[in-house]
Write an enzyme that holds these catalytic residues in place. Structure first.
Site, mmCIF file in Angstrom:
data_model
loop_
_atom_site.group_PDB
_atom_site.id
_atom_site.type_symbol
_atom_site.label_atom_id
_atom_site.label_comp_id
_atom_site.label_asym_id
_atom_site.label_seq_id
_atom_site.Cartn_x
_atom_site.Cartn_y
_atom_site.Cartn_z
ATOM 1 N N MET A 267 66.980 37.501 69.134
ATOM 2 C CA MET A 267 66.126 38.682 69.307
ATOM 3 C C MET A 267 66.881 39.919 68.881
ATOM 4 S SD MET A 267 63.277 39.956 70.106
ATOM 5 C CE MET A 267 62.853 41.689 70.112
ATOM 6 N N GLU A 300 68.235 38.723 62.015
ATOM 7 C CA GLU A 300 68.203 39.723 63.086
ATOM 8 C C GLU A 300 68.758 41.062 62.612
ATOM 9 O OE1 GLU A 300 66.455 38.896 65.625
ATOM 10 O OE2 GLU A 300 66.371 36.852 64.853
#
Length: 827
Positions: A267, A300
């Site tokens: 994330m 990411e």
């Protein structure tokens, strides 16, 4: 109305009425090591302007104790998801004192107890809308604001957030850390990580900019953390994006934290990226595993610009970050790291995901219609990621790389720290490329489905016509016997039929170099060449595209599954591209499990097990191919026990392992679970392995292996725990679900089919969407007919749309299984 399920219309109205000036969030996590304490104190102070006298803050937690509006305590109006605010002024300061709950599902503030050393670890995961499980907020991406976090935690813990710490004080056994304010970001991008994490520090410098780098993991995994490689890839990525984006990395420091029981691969929290700790390899890892990790790191990192700096207004435009990050991750991996064949993995892994998703009845455009948060949660899928990335790859070919990156740079400059839609991006690309992209957008971003292209001897013919800029490669044998490209024809396809005269060749490969998004079919001559000489194709990308064509034809029922499996048995043992090999063997397992008719399946399992065992034994000692084949053995060994004695001898040390093969803990557990599934390992055996590997991963694997045993009582108890034990973590739940269905033993699991359908709505309403999704998908009965699922769908037209979507997708997969099996009867 479910007040937790925010709709697009209501949050759009809230955004028009509010402007958020800033948040201050205070969390007291000092009691986290005491697992008897279910929650933590959370205090939010948010300053905002309002043009309407009332609105609401979002919060999902046990209780709200105090709400003050502009210095005055007001009655608490809290329904479990929303805190109503009334009598607002033009400018407001609201403080909410509440109690949040620690998570075991990976949503919100997840708490993990490490059995290896008794330590406790915390981390947050919010996307798309779980920041409200930790602090009261306006939970929508278009109300960006600066955040200041103040976290109280046990002394000695490492506490990390998006920004660097500004101040830290000690008070006995507690510390309080105050972090510098963030730049304006969305709620779902904020992050807090706390615990006795192991940290490795480095830095990256380019010109006047220096970025401090941190790599973190649990203390008990520190010996396995190859931080040097992670830092190297990170620096290569920062160099690549600095050069191509010409917008300095904006978020200060750059920590990367590998966390347990994670729901995602990673994330993109700015300055505090979190990853699944499966990327911390407990044993030897293949080049494919290192490549996947590098790709994820770079994916990411791309989000720091596509998603964090410039954020979509609402989840309709989720692709504005995920499609770009998927494309940029592969591109940066191929051009900036040692993993130069990253597009091979993309073509055979990521695009296969997209092709599968795009053929479901629930497929959607890349730019989707997301009416609420439940729909948003389910759109983190193969369309948003892999199809979007594939389409972007074609767009780059269409406008040119220079114009594409110039458009991206304009997009960053024009919308930094703001929110955008599709139109904003197209405007930037059109200005830099000089091309009108609206027709391209309508054809690729606002439609559904995948074209299938074949050559009929006189023309390229495509179903579901779209504009493709495509290459067709002509491959023939050179003097050494290798199949190499001898010619290439480039052309644009628009209509259903495009006349073209192809030069004669042993093998004609449509979509050579993988320039477009389409399934392709091999003509009869090319198919015959592939079935004789696939291992002679010298270029790994071309080889991968041929494998992709074979697999798509197999799952569409146009190529007999026996022919596909015969090709795998003939050529996979000599495949040296481990990324490609991993996809091939995974597809072979799936083909036997789903597409081979029942009457033939036992023989195919035996055949596949023998192939994997022989390939493992013959592979170069210590090679990635050897390790891949060893892992492959565990799949068919859970269906066929003919090698059980040899596998047990490997595990017990009574039999010699192939030279160079490292039986690491994860491989050992995979083999033990296979033995348990076929009744050749009991609880005492599994307890013995747990004593050898009493780690978090070991305990989870042990749980799954116990559930895999072919005993009706075991299946009944596993079923009960899945539904009744609310203390299970997400990983533990997955282990039980996987063990329950292990080996495809319908004789043991079919009796639970009615219970499954009876429980669906209660699961959906009573569990978090992450946990409910795992249960709905993982326990879906792979029956020999569609009767039960069709009865449920016809009688539950009013069930939540997101739940119906999951069931409809499972039904479609099962329908494909049954259809393809029928075409292969007697094959």
């Amino acid at each position: 109305m479910n007040s937790a399920n925010l709709t697009r219309d209501e949050v759009s109205a809230r955004a028009r009425a509010l402007e958020v000036i800033g948040y201050r969030v205070e969390l007291d996590l000092s009691g986290a090591p005491d697992l008897s304490q279910p929650g933590f104190a959370t205090v939010t102070t948010v300053e905002f302007t309002a043009t309407e006298p009332q609105t609401w803050l979002d919060f999902l937690g046990p209780s709200v104790e105090v709400v003050t509006v502009n210095g005055t305590a007001v009655p608490v109006e809290f329904d479990g998801a929303r805190i109503r605010l009334r009598e607002l002024a033009e400018r407001n300061v609201v403080t909410v004192t509440a109690t949040g709950a620690y998570s075991r599902s990976g949503e919100g503030l997840h708490r993990f107890h490490d059995p290896a050393d008794g330590q406790t670890y915390l981390y947050t995961q919010y996307e798309p809308a779980d920041a409200r499980r930790v602090f009261a907020c306006f939970e929508q991406p278009d109300l960006k604001a600066p955040f200041t976090f103040r976290v109280t935690a046990p002394a000695g813990w490492l506490v990390v957030s998006n920004q660097a710490a500004e101040d830290a004080t000690l008070d006995g056994g507690r510390q309080t850390v105050t972090f510098a304010p963030t730049l304006p970001i969305s709620t779902y991008l904020t992050a807090v990580v706390a615990g006795p994490y192991h940290r490795v520090e480095s830095s990256w410098t380019r010109g006047d900019l220096t970025v401090l780098l941190g790599v973190l993991c649990r203390a008990s995994l520190a010996g396995h953390l190859d931080a040097d490689e992670i830092v190297e890839v990170t620096a290569q990525g920062l160099d690549f994006y600095a050069e191509h984006f010409e917008y300095p990395y904006p978020f200060g420091k750059y920590d990367q934290v590998f966390v347990p029981e994670y729901n995602l691969g990673a994330m993109e929290n700015p300055g505090c990226v979190t990853f699944t700790e499966s990327y911390v390899f407990r044993g030897k890892a293949t080049a494919a595993q290192h490549q996947r990790r590098a790709n994820t790191i770079l994916h990411e990192m791309a989000h720091m610009w596509f998603g964090d700096l410039v954020t979509m207004r609402w989840w309709d435009d989720l692709w504005l970050k995920e499609s770009f990050a998927d494309y940029m991750g592969a591109l940066a991996c191929a051009e900036a790291t040692e993993f130069t064949d990253a597009w091979v993995a993309f073509a055979n892994g990521r695009k296969a995901w997209a092709y599968s998703q795009d053929q479901l009845p629930t497929t959607h455009p890349v730019v989707a219609d997301i009416v609420d948060l439940q729909a948003a949660k389910l759109n983190f899928d193969g369309i948003t990621y892999a199809k979007g990335a594939s389409v972007l790859k074609q767009l780059v070919a269409y406008v040119g790389s220079d114009a594409f990156f110039a458009g991206a740079r304009r997009y960053f400059r024009d919308h930094a720290f703001g929110n955008t839609t599709l139109s904003d991006l197209l405007d930037a690309l059109e200005r830099e490329s000089g091309r009108d992209l609206r027709d391209w957008s309508r054809a690729w971003l606002q439609t559904t489905g995948v074209s299938t292209i074949h050559y009929d001897g006189a023309a390229l013919v495509q179903s579901d016509p779209r504009p493709h800029r495509i290459a067709v490669g002509c491959y023939d044998f050179d003097r050494s016997g290798a199949l190499v490209r001898v010619d290439q024809v480039a052309l644009d396809l628009v209509d259903e039929r495009t006349p073209v005269e192809m030069p004669p060749a042993a093998l004609t490969l449509i979509n050579d170099e993988d320039r477009t998004y389409a399934k392709v079919r091999l003509d009869e001559r090319s198919l015959a060449t592939a079935e004789r000489s696939l291992d002679k194709v010298a270029d790994p990308l071309a080889r991968g595209l041929i494998w992709s064509a074979l697999w798509n034809a197999c799952r569409d029922g146009e190529l007999a599954v026996s022919r596909y499996l015969d090709a795998v048995r003939a050529f996979a043992p000599s495949e040296q591209n481990v990324s490609l090999l991993s996809v091939i063997v995974g597809n072979a397992y799936f083909a036997v499990d789903h597409y081979v008719p029942e009457a033939q399946r036992a023989a195919r399992w035996r055949e596949w097990l023998d192939t994997a065992w022989s390939a493992m034994s013959a592979a170069a000692p210590g090679s990635g191919e050897q390790l891949t084949w060893a892992r492959t053995v565990a799949g068919p060994a859970a269906h066929d026990d003919s090698r059980a004695a040899e596998i047990r001898a490997l595990l017990d040390g009574a039999g010699a392992a192939p030279v160079g093969l490292e039986l690491d803990p994860d491989l050992r557990w995979a083999l033990w679970r296979a033995l348990a599934t076929v009744g050749r390992a009991d609880a005492a055996d599994l307890d013995g392995e747990l004593a050898r590997d009493d780690s978090a991963a070991g305990r989870t694997a042990w749980l799954g292996a116990l559930a895999a045993r072919p005993d009706p009582a075991v299946k009944a108890e596993t079923w009960r725990r899945i539904f009744a034990d609310r203390g299970l973590s997400n990983d533990q739940l997955d282990a039980l679900i996987g063990g329950f269905g292990a080996g495809g033993r319908r004789d043991l699991t079919a009796r639970f089919d009615d219970d499954y359908f009876a429980a669906l709505e209660a699961v959906w309403s009573g569990r978090s969407i992450e946990i409910a999704r795992r249960i709905v998908i993982g326990l879906f009965p792979l029956a020999d007919s569609l009767g039960s699922v069709d009865r449920w769908l016809s009688s539950r037209a009013d069930a939540p749309a997101a739940l119906r979507r999951l069931v409809i997708e499972r039904r479609d997969h099962l329908a494909r299984d049954l259809r393809v099996r029928a075409t292969n009867t007697g094959a």
